[in-house]
Design a protein around this motif. Structure first.
Motif, PDB file in Angstrom:
ATOM      1  N   PRO A 105       0.826  -1.211   0.000  1.00 56.60           N
ATOM      2  CA  PRO A 105       0.000   0.000   0.000  1.00 56.60           C
ATOM      3  C   PRO A 105       0.861   1.263   0.000  1.00 56.60           C
ATOM      4  CG  PRO A 105      -0.029  -1.040   2.157  1.00 56.60           C
ATOM      5  CD  PRO A 105       0.680  -1.987   1.246  1.00 56.60           C
ATOM      6  N   THR A 106       0.321   2.324  -0.582  1.00 55.67           N
ATOM      7  CA  THR A 106       1.047   3.579  -0.745  1.00 55.67           C
ATOM      8  C   THR A 106       0.565   4.607   0.272  1.00 55.67           C
ATOM      9  OG1 THR A 106       1.232   3.125  -3.113  1.00 55.67           O
ATOM     10  CG2 THR A 106       1.682   5.370  -2.400  1.00 55.67           C
ATOM     11  N   PHE A 107       1.508   5.349   0.836  1.00 57.73           N
ATOM     12  CA  PHE A 107       1.165   6.369   1.822  1.00 57.73           C
ATOM     13  C   PHE A 107       0.224   7.408   1.224  1.00 57.73           C
ATOM     14  CE2 PHE A 107       2.362  10.654   3.467  1.00 57.73           C
ATOM     15  CZ  PHE A 107       1.719  10.559   4.696  1.00 57.73           C
ATOM     16  N   SER A 108      -0.831   7.734   1.970  1.00 58.63           N
ATOM     17  CA  SER A 108      -1.830   8.696   1.518  1.00 58.63           C
ATOM     18  C   SER A 108      -1.793   9.923   2.430  1.00 58.63           C
ATOM     19  CB  SER A 108      -3.229   8.068   1.529  1.00 58.63           C
ATOM     20  OG  SER A 108      -4.194   9.004   1.154  1.00 58.63           O
ATOM     21  N   PRO A 109      -1.189  11.026   1.974  1.00 63.09           N
ATOM     22  CA  PRO A 109      -1.127  12.225   2.822  1.00 63.09           C
ATOM     23  C   PRO A 109      -2.481  12.895   3.029  1.00 63.09           C
ATOM     24  CG  PRO A 109      -0.252  12.695   0.630  1.00 63.09           C
ATOM     25  CD  PRO A 109      -0.523  11.216   0.669  1.00 63.09           C
ATOM     26  N   ASP A 110      -3.470  12.541   2.218  1.00 65.33           N
ATOM     27  CA  ASP A 110      -4.795  13.167   2.357  1.00 65.33           C
ATOM     28  C   ASP A 110      -5.545  12.655   3.583  1.00 65.33           C
ATOM     29  OD1 ASP A 110      -4.351  14.602   0.039  1.00 65.33           O
ATOM     30  OD2 ASP A 110      -5.256  13.062  -1.240  1.00 65.33           O
ATOM     31  N   VAL A 111      -5.153  11.483   4.075  1.00 63.56           N
ATOM     32  CA  VAL A 111      -5.801  10.930   5.265  1.00 63.56           C
ATOM     33  C   VAL A 111      -5.085  11.491   6.493  1.00 63.56           C
ATOM     34  CG1 VAL A 111      -6.409   8.831   6.509  1.00 63.56           C
ATOM     35  CG2 VAL A 111      -6.438   8.842   4.011  1.00 63.56           C
ATOM     36  N   LYS A 112      -5.798  12.246   7.320  1.00 60.94           N
ATOM     37  CA  LYS A 112      -5.226  12.895   8.487  1.00 60.94           C
ATOM     38  C   LYS A 112      -5.406  12.013   9.719  1.00 60.94           C
ATOM     39  CE  LYS A 112      -4.416  16.400   5.858  1.00 60.94           C
ATOM     40  NZ  LYS A 112      -3.039  16.653   5.379  1.00 60.94           N
ATOM     41  N   LEU A 113      -4.284  11.663  10.312  1.00 59.61           N
ATOM     42  CA  LEU A 113      -4.292  10.775  11.481  1.00 59.61           C
ATOM     43  C   LEU A 113      -3.587  11.491  12.627  1.00 59.61           C
ATOM     44  CD1 LEU A 113      -5.203   7.876  12.243  1.00 59.61           C
ATOM     45  CD2 LEU A 113      -2.853   7.141  11.776  1.00 59.61           C
ATOM     46  N   ASP A 114      -4.348  11.835  13.686  1.00 58.54           N
ATOM     47  CA  ASP A 114      -3.793  12.531  14.846  1.00 58.54           C
ATOM     48  C   ASP A 114      -3.472  11.515  15.942  1.00 58.54           C
ATOM     49  OD1 ASP A 114      -4.238  14.875  13.481  1.00 58.54           O
ATOM     50  OD2 ASP A 114      -6.199  15.240  14.449  1.00 58.54           O
ATOM     51  N   MET A 115      -2.225  11.527  16.396  1.00 58.25           N
ATOM     52  CA  MET A 115      -1.800  10.635  17.476  1.00 58.25           C
ATOM     53  C   MET A 115      -2.234  11.232  18.816  1.00 58.25           C
ATOM     54  SD  MET A 115       0.067   8.459  15.575  1.00 58.25           S
ATOM     55  CE  MET A 115       1.409   7.708  16.448  1.00 58.25           C
ATOM     56  N   LEU A 116      -2.843  10.415  19.672  1.00 54.28           N
ATOM     57  CA  LEU A 116      -3.342  10.850  20.961  1.00 54.28           C
ATOM     58  C   LEU A 116      -2.457  10.328  22.084  1.00 54.28           C
ATOM     59  CD1 LEU A 116      -7.169  10.282  20.374  1.00 54.28           C
ATOM     60  CD2 LEU A 116      -5.830  12.382  20.038  1.00 54.28           C
ATOM     61  N   PRO A 117      -2.524  10.938  23.269  1.00 53.62           N
ATOM     62  CA  PRO A 117      -1.710  10.475  24.405  1.00 53.62           C
ATOM     63  C   PRO A 117      -1.961   9.003  24.702  1.00 53.62           C
ATOM     64  CG  PRO A 117      -2.677  12.621  24.888  1.00 53.62           C
ATOM     65  CD  PRO A 117      -3.306  12.150  23.603  1.00 53.62           C
ATOM     66  N   GLY A 118      -0.901   8.328  25.085  1.00 55.84           N
ATOM     67  CA  GLY A 118      -0.965   6.893  25.335  1.00 55.84           C
ATOM     68  C   GLY A 118      -0.416   6.063  24.201  1.00 55.84           C
ATOM     69  N   THR A 119      -0.103   6.692  23.064  1.00 57.55           N
ATOM     70  CA  THR A 119       0.482   5.995  21.918  1.00 57.55           C
ATOM     71  C   THR A 119       1.964   5.758  22.166  1.00 57.55           C
ATOM     72  OG1 THR A 119      -1.089   6.983  20.376  1.00 57.55           O
ATOM     73  CG2 THR A 119       0.970   6.156  19.457  1.00 57.55           C
ATOM     74  N   GLY A 120       2.452   4.571  21.766  1.00 61.61           N
ATOM     75  CA  GLY A 120       3.879   4.275  21.922  1.00 61.61           C
ATOM     76  C   GLY A 120       4.150   2.785  21.910  1.00 61.61           C
TER      77      GLY A 120
END
Length: 459
Positions: A105-120
């Motif tokens: 699959p190819t990276f899609s910059p149009d899809v906005k993904l916000d990382m929230l606290p607790g990610t890691g």
């Protein structure tokens, strides 16, 4: 009586507190559909906010090279959320991607993904808590909020860590994959990140985990290595030490067939990865460059072409060495392109040096003594005995020797004068004719005679 009243009030107070706590917890808990895979302890949950187009995602899974979950019937036109470790390995990189087929699959910059606290990364597990603002509609696809069986898919990369901060980092082919379907209505409600869970909910169907096998890439590598490291050295030996050039030609044709198959499999595999779809990688460039000397090796030995110039046949050996060098470099660059491990690359390097040194030694020996075919051709041109008839010639030589021995035994009673007369050349006989004394040469009875050829009688 008062003590009993106090106990009743305490129990009532606890019941009311429990009721209000449960009510608040229920109000604060977001609606979600959850897929849980016990084999890998992988959880994927998402929530559709009923007051917006936002999608909240919760994902936890073992830290493979990458983990991906997608929306769609199959890889084609599916929106996937791919997670892998960052460059330092202390956090994760989340990459929204869209697949155009059964390929990376190819990276899609149009899809906005916000990382929230607790990610890691926690205890060897990837943890993703994110808000996706463009996950309901994407090119050639959409998420049906009214579906009770939304098709989904997931995949795991190999065990080797990827470690990259780039959202478009190259991915190795998935090691395992599977599919399931989820109830979108159950996931719709108050927006929020779903809670951790070890039970599936809202999953209507699930396929077993499938082990993936990249047979084309494996066959591509095997055919190429077989042609370079096994068949090529054997062909060099055949060309240098066998007089029958047809064997060398047939073996060369077989090597060419193996290389053509390797090229075809490589081209078919290139379309599966973003880094090779455009055919601009060093591995592919060197592979295409090797086609030119391979073509010349096949064409120049033809009689009509080889007879045009005297120097054309001499190009065969240097073109062979050039082709082998390009093919070995192509294989090494292919391992780098496929993100192979360091031990595999070092093993390839060691085998390449060993095979190249062996072939160079064989070619040096052949160059000094000449190939068996060249020596046989020279002998035939000069009219000398051919090695193919050496056994027959040796047989007739023995027969001739035995015949000469039998003749010597049969002529053992011949006198010395008769033997000399028999061995005398015909030229001497012609010269002695007309000489006084009958042309006889002085024998043992005339050793004291001062005039050879004049008979003298001893008394």
């Amino acid at each position: 009586m008062s003590g009993s009243l106090h106990q009743r009030c305490a129990v009532l107070y606890l019941l009311l507190l429990t009721f209000f706590t449960a009510t608040l917890t229920a109000q604060n808990t977001s609606a979600a559909s959850t897929f849980y895979l016990p084999k890998t302890e992988t959880q994927f949950s998402f929530n559709l906010a009923n007051d917006s187009n936002d999608v909240f995602v919760y994902l936890t899974s073992p830290a493979y090279s990458w983990v991906g979950v997608g929306f769609g019937h199959g890889m084609k036109n599916a929106l996937m959320l791919v997670v892998y470790a960052n460059a330092k390995g202390d956090n994760i990189t989340a990459s929204p991607r869209i697949a155009t087929g059964h390929s990376e699959p190819t990276f899609s910059p149009d899809v906005k993904l916000d990382m929230l606290p607790g990610t890691g990364v926690s205890d060897g597990m990837f943890v993703l808590k994110a808000l996706c603002r463009s996950c309901r509609v994407w090119p050639n696809g959409f998420l049906d909020a009214d579906s009770t069986a939304q098709p989904m898919l997931y995949a795991f990369g190999p065990a080797k860590n990827l470690n990259s901060d780039r959202p478009d980092a190259p991915l190795k082919r998935h090691y395992n994959y599977g599919t399931f379907s989820m109830n979108m209505r159950e996931a719709t409600g108050k927006g929020g990140v779903p809670a951790p869970s070890s039970q599936s909910s809202g999953v209507s169907s699930e396929s077993p985990l499938v082990r993936d096998r990249d047979s084309k890439s494996l066959a591509h590598a095997i055919m190429g290595c077989l042609a370079i490291f096994v068949l090529w050295p054997i062909n060099i030996i055949l060309a240098g030490f066998l007089r029958n050039i047809k064997i060398h030609i047939g073996f060369s044709t077989f090597i060419m067939v193996c290389l053509i198959m390797s090229y075809a499999l490589g081209i078919a595999t290139s379309g599966q990865y973003n880094r090779s779809k455009a055919f601009t990688s060093p591995h592919q460039i060197f592979a295409f460059l090797a086609i030119l000397p391979m073509t010349l090796i096949s064409v120049l030995p033809m009689k009509r072409i080889a007879s045009l110039k005297s120097w054309i046949p001499r190009l065969h050996a240097p073109l062979t060495s050039l082709t082998l060098t390009l093919l070995i470099l192509t294989g090494g660059l292919g391992l780098h392109l496929s993100s192979s491990s360091t031990p595999i690359i070092l093993t390839y390097l060691a085998v390449s040096i060993l095979v190249f040194s062996f072939i160079a030694l064989i070619q040096l020996c052949v160059r000094r003594r000449g190939s068996a075919y060249a020596r046989a051709s020279t002998r035939r041109r000069l009219g000398d005995e051919d090695e193919q008839d050496y056994g027959l010639a040796e047989y007739w030589a023995r027969r001739k020797l035995e015949g000469s021995r039998s003749q010597s035994q049969a002529s053992s009673n011949v006198t010395w004068e008769e033997e000399q007369q028999r061995r005398r050349p015909k030229s001497q006989e012609s010269q002695s004719r007309g000489v006084f004394g009958g042309g006889t040469m002085p024998g043992p009875h005339y050793m004291m005679n001062m005039h050879p050829g004049v008979p003298v009688t001893f008394k």
